[in-house]
Write a protein that holds these residues in place. Structure first.
Motif, mmCIF file in Angstrom:
data_model
loop_
_atom_site.group_PDB
_atom_site.id
_atom_site.type_symbol
_atom_site.label_atom_id
_atom_site.label_comp_id
_atom_site.label_asym_id
_atom_site.label_seq_id
_atom_site.Cartn_x
_atom_site.Cartn_y
_atom_site.Cartn_z
ATOM 1 N N VAL A 134 -29.125 -74.809 -45.550
ATOM 2 C CA VAL A 134 -28.472 -76.070 -45.891
ATOM 3 C C VAL A 134 -27.877 -75.922 -47.278
ATOM 4 O O VAL A 134 -28.452 -75.253 -48.135
ATOM 5 C CB VAL A 134 -29.488 -77.232 -45.859
ATOM 6 N N GLN A 135 -26.744 -76.560 -47.509
ATOM 7 C CA GLN A 135 -26.106 -76.452 -48.816
ATOM 8 C C GLN A 135 -26.978 -77.076 -49.897
ATOM 9 O O GLN A 135 -27.534 -78.143 -49.708
ATOM 10 C CB GLN A 135 -24.749 -77.141 -48.815
ATOM 11 N N ASP A 136 -27.065 -76.404 -51.033
ATOM 12 C CA ASP A 136 -27.838 -76.883 -52.167
ATOM 13 C C ASP A 136 -26.939 -77.814 -52.985
ATOM 14 O O ASP A 136 -26.089 -77.371 -53.757
ATOM 15 C CB ASP A 136 -28.317 -75.701 -53.003
ATOM 16 N N SER A 137 -27.119 -79.116 -52.813
ATOM 17 C CA SER A 137 -26.254 -80.098 -53.471
ATOM 18 C C SER A 137 -26.464 -80.163 -54.971
ATOM 19 O O SER A 137 -25.557 -80.518 -55.714
ATOM 20 C CB SER A 137 -26.483 -81.494 -52.870
ATOM 21 N N LEU A 138 -27.668 -79.840 -55.445
ATOM 22 C CA LEU A 138 -27.912 -79.895 -56.879
ATOM 23 C C LEU A 138 -27.159 -78.800 -57.628
ATOM 24 O O LEU A 138 -26.659 -79.018 -58.728
ATOM 25 C CB LEU A 138 -29.409 -79.777 -57.162
#
Length: 141
Positions: free
Chosen positions: A27-31
């Motif tokens: 999953v993309q790391d939004s932080l």
């Protein structure tokens, strides 16, 4: 057209592996990477979408090459200078500009398009305080 040629034309909308940091769960790391945009991950839904996006540019290139073949090199250069001068003509920043001179040069002043009917300046989001908008445009703020 092969898929390699299509991908090179669509490099803005095709996700690149190095630019999408993902965590160990896929999953993309939004932080670290910011929010993901669905628009960046989509391919055009129809082959004509790319063509329609660049219609005006392709039409101008074709007109300039035809004009150069018929009248010589000076004709498209003169027309490009006139286009550039017509683009610089604007009203005050808080008023919507109609670009009538540019439409007349292109020969599209007698056609009624989508933007002529649904682009009502009274409903524009550009409406604001005139003095603030002029000062911002002049770089005084």
């Amino acid at each position: 057209m092969n898929s390699r040629g299509l991908r090179s034309q669509l490099k803005d909308s095709v996700p690149v592996a190095g630019f999408c940091p993902q965590s160990q769960f896929g999953v993309q790391d939004s932080l670290r990477g910011g929010f993901s945009s669905v628009k960046n991950e989509l391919l055009p839904s129809h082959p004509l979408e790319l063509s329609e996006k660049n219609f005006r540019l392709n039409q101008d290139k074709m007109n300039f090459s035809t004009l150069r073949n018929i009248q010589g090199l000076h004709a498209p250069l003169k027309l490009q200078m006139e286009y550039q001068a017509a683009r610089q003509i604007q009203r005050l920043p808080f008023l919507q500009s109609s670009n009538l001179a540019l439409d007349t040069l292109r020969g599209s002043d007698d056609t009624i398009g989508f933007e002529d009917i649904l682009n009502d300046p009274a409903q524009s989001e550009m409406m604001g305080e005139p003095h603030m908008m002029v000062e911002y445009k002049m770089g005084m703020l």
